[in-house]
Scaffold this active site. Structure first.
Site, PDB file in Angstrom:
ATOM      1  N   MET A   1      -0.945 -17.204 -40.982  1.00  0.00           N
ATOM      2  CA  MET A   1      -0.836 -18.430 -40.192  1.00  0.00           C
ATOM      3  C   MET A   1      -0.698 -18.053 -38.715  1.00  0.00           C
ATOM      4  SD  MET A   1       1.796 -21.544 -40.454  1.00  0.00           S
ATOM      5  CE  MET A   1       1.539 -23.021 -39.500  1.00  0.00           C
ATOM      6  N   SER A   2      -1.404 -18.799 -37.908  1.00  0.00           N
ATOM      7  CA  SER A   2      -1.449 -18.486 -36.490  1.00  0.00           C
ATOM      8  C   SER A   2      -0.058 -18.456 -35.860  1.00  0.00           C
ATOM      9  CB  SER A   2      -2.317 -19.537 -35.809  1.00  0.00           C
ATOM     10  OG  SER A   2      -2.279 -19.328 -34.433  1.00  0.00           O
ATOM     11  N   LYS A   3       0.111 -17.580 -34.899  1.00  0.00           N
ATOM     12  CA  LYS A   3       1.371 -17.513 -34.148  1.00  0.00           C
ATOM     13  C   LYS A   3       1.340 -18.517 -33.000  1.00  0.00           C
ATOM     14  CE  LYS A   3       3.738 -13.826 -35.771  1.00  0.00           C
ATOM     15  NZ  LYS A   3       4.285 -14.494 -36.935  1.00  0.00           N
ATOM     16  N   ARG A   4       0.144 -19.001 -32.675  1.00  0.00           N
ATOM     17  CA  ARG A   4       0.006 -19.923 -31.541  1.00  0.00           C
ATOM     18  C   ARG A   4      -0.577 -21.238 -31.996  1.00  0.00           C
ATOM     19  NH1 ARG A   4      -2.240 -15.698 -27.653  1.00  0.00           N
ATOM     20  NH2 ARG A   4      -0.385 -14.434 -27.422  1.00  0.00           N
TER      21      ARG A   4
ATOM     22  N   PHE B   1       4.987 -24.503 -34.048  1.00  0.00           N
ATOM     23  CA  PHE B   1       6.362 -24.309 -33.584  1.00  0.00           C
ATOM     24  C   PHE B   1       7.226 -25.476 -34.059  1.00  0.00           C
ATOM     25  CE2 PHE B   1       3.934 -22.395 -29.876  1.00  0.00           C
ATOM     26  CZ  PHE B   1       3.936 -21.137 -30.455  1.00  0.00           C
TER      27      PHE B   1
END
Ligand code: GLU
Length: 498
Positions: free
Chosen positions: A257-260, A273
């Site tokens: 899963m993307s960090k951004r 987030f």
């Protein structure tokens, strides 16, 4: 298992370096559920030894995120506890003491290699495809010489002395046994030259001193496990139960899963987030429910579970080792379901801050009348201000006047409908029941279908096709607003004649 008899103490140990990601929130939730299930303690420990990456804003966001998800910690920053301090940079003397112990017992050694030498060695080893980045150059310096060099102020780090051959089998409570070849391991740095420990040293010492019984952490740490076990052995301590949680994959199932945060093709944000989920209006109960299902399940069908059900049902045995896919649709669906379960009062109180943030000024009493009309039609709290703008604005955004023309009708029919509606709306008692009777009678007397009557009115008062049932909407909007909008619609359909 001997550890089963120990009191359950579980820690969430984030390094606040950036935005609080849902992956971290999932770890915190599993910690929390496990601790609560066993009547144990949930501890928060801030791992800030990487001072270059440490970010005080990130810590603030983390605490806010945990509070939003209502993952209240029993010990840690802001609440204290018997095993503090709970921030690693406030524990530096502890790490010094235990690190010295490792040197004294021959489990660690001082390394005087310069950063330049280390870089060169790493590159060389990579070229030769050798494992690890360090050639153990300082491993055999005798302790007397090392002590002298330290006394002369020579900069150095402290490294763990690992076995050079053989293998180690470690036990992961989710994945089972994992065997590592010692030749693949590196004499890891425990203490940096500035006297600050690395994660490896600090995590082992703290988990031991804080009497942590179970460690759950991100999958990225699995390769550190042998190192940590060797550290426990070097200290002569019994390690806690350790488990690495399943990876979270992108919705496509391909890749982590993307960090951004990215954007969907239609421009909507794809949040990752915790604060973004909060800002968009995901309910904490939906987030908690959704995150609990990322790698854990109760059975193969139950999806909606309250917090207390999750606490009661959570077990490590049902955590899956296989990666879990992130699924926005499923989360949105769950959030919508939780929204529908709220009382109108509760939902209203939760919506008001979101409306205020969107610049909407509205009285609670007025909103209490709107809420039941939108409750079935929103997926997030933040949807309301945009999806149902017409409830909150004086002037409707522009819309295409052709939408005012009834199906199978023409401009003249649209005008007739709106003019008749204008007359009716100015005299009828403004309740949904009376409005319905009157407007249906209007359709009859104009000789058109009810749908042909209602469509222009809906468009005129809402400025959009998607809207709650017409008569309730008219009633809530009130006579004055409806009349004004109907007049504006008439003008739109019939440009002024010269
Ligand atoms: N500070 C580490 C992290 O942020 C914690 C890993 C662990 O739980 O041991 O990932």
């Amino acid at each position: 298992m001997t550890t089963a008899t120990k009191p359950v103490r579980v820690r969430y140990a984030p390094s606040p370096t950036g935005d609080f990601h849902v992956g971290g929130a999932r770890t915190a939730l599993f910690d929390y559920l496990f601790a609560r299930h066993h009547g144990g303690k949930f501890i928060l420990r801030v791992e800030d030894t990487d001072q270059k990456r440490y970010n005080p804003e990130a810590l603030k966001q983390l605490l806010e995120g945990l509070r939003y998800l209502e993952l209240d910690w029993d010990e840690g920053p802001e609440v204290g506890g018997d095993y503090g301090p709970y921030v690693q940079t406030e524990r530096l003397d502890i790490y010094q003491k235990y690190c010295q112990q490792l040197i004294d017992t021959g489990h660690a050694y001082r390394c005087f290699c310069s950063p330049e030498r280390l870089t060169a060695v790493r590159q060389e080893r990579q070229k030769k495809k050798l494992s690890g980045g360090y050639d153990r150059y300082c491993r055999n310096i005798n302790p007397g010489e090392a002590a002298e060099r330290v006394a002369q102020g020579e900069s150095h780090t402290i490294r763990l002395k690992l076995p050079l051959e053989g293998e180690i089998t470690v036990h992961d409570a989710i994945r089972g046994k994992i065997t590592f070849q010692n030749t693949q391991l590196e004499d890891a740095i425990l203490m940096k030259s500035d006297g600050i420990p690395t994660y490896h040293l600090a995590v082992v010492i703290d988990d031991y001193l804080m009497k942590i019984s179970h460690v759950f952490r991100g999958d990225e740490w699995v390769n550190s496990l042998p190192l940590h076990i060797y550290l426990y052995q070097a200290f002569g301590w019994e390690p806690p139960v350790i488990a690495h949680l399943p990876l979270i994959l992108n919705p496509t199932g391909k890749g982590k899963m993307s960090k951004r945060e990215g954007r969907a093709p239609d421009g909507t944000v794809l949040p990752v987030f915790v604060r973004t989920f909060q800002e968009l209006g995901y309910l904490p109960e939906a987030m908690v429910n959704y995150l609990a299902l990322l790698g854990w399940s109760y059975d193969d069908k139950t999806e909606m579970m309250t917090r207390s059900e999750l606490i009661e049902r959570f077990s490590l045995e049902r955590v899956n080792a296989a990666p879990a896919n992130w699924n926005y649709d499923k989360l949105n669906h769950l959030n919508g379901q939780y929204i529908r379960q709220l009382s109108a009062e509760d939902l209203t109180d939760r919506l008001l801050p979101y409306l205020a943030a969107a610049g909407v000024k509205i009285e609670r009493d007025k909103m209490l009348r709107i809420t039941p009309l939108i409750q079935e039609r929103i997926e997030t709290l933040g949807d309301t201000a945009t999806k149902f703008k017409f409830f909150f604005v004086d002037e409707l955004p522009d819309y295409d006047s052709s939408e005012l023309i009834p199906k199978n009708g023409d401009v003249a029919m649209g005008l007739a409908v709106l003019q008749r509606a204008g007359q009716t709306l100015s005299v009828v008692e403004f309740t949904q029941a009376k409005l319905e009777i009157a407007l249906r009678a209007d359709a009859d007397s104009l000789g058109i279908k009810a749908g042909q009557m209602f469509q222009p009115i809906r468009m005129a008062v809402c400025g959009q096709k998607a809207a709650p049932p017409l008569f309730e909407t008219l009633e809530v909007l009130d006579r004055e607003t409806c009349l004004k909008r109907v007049r504006q619609a008439i003008a739109k359909l019939q440009p002024p004649q010269h």
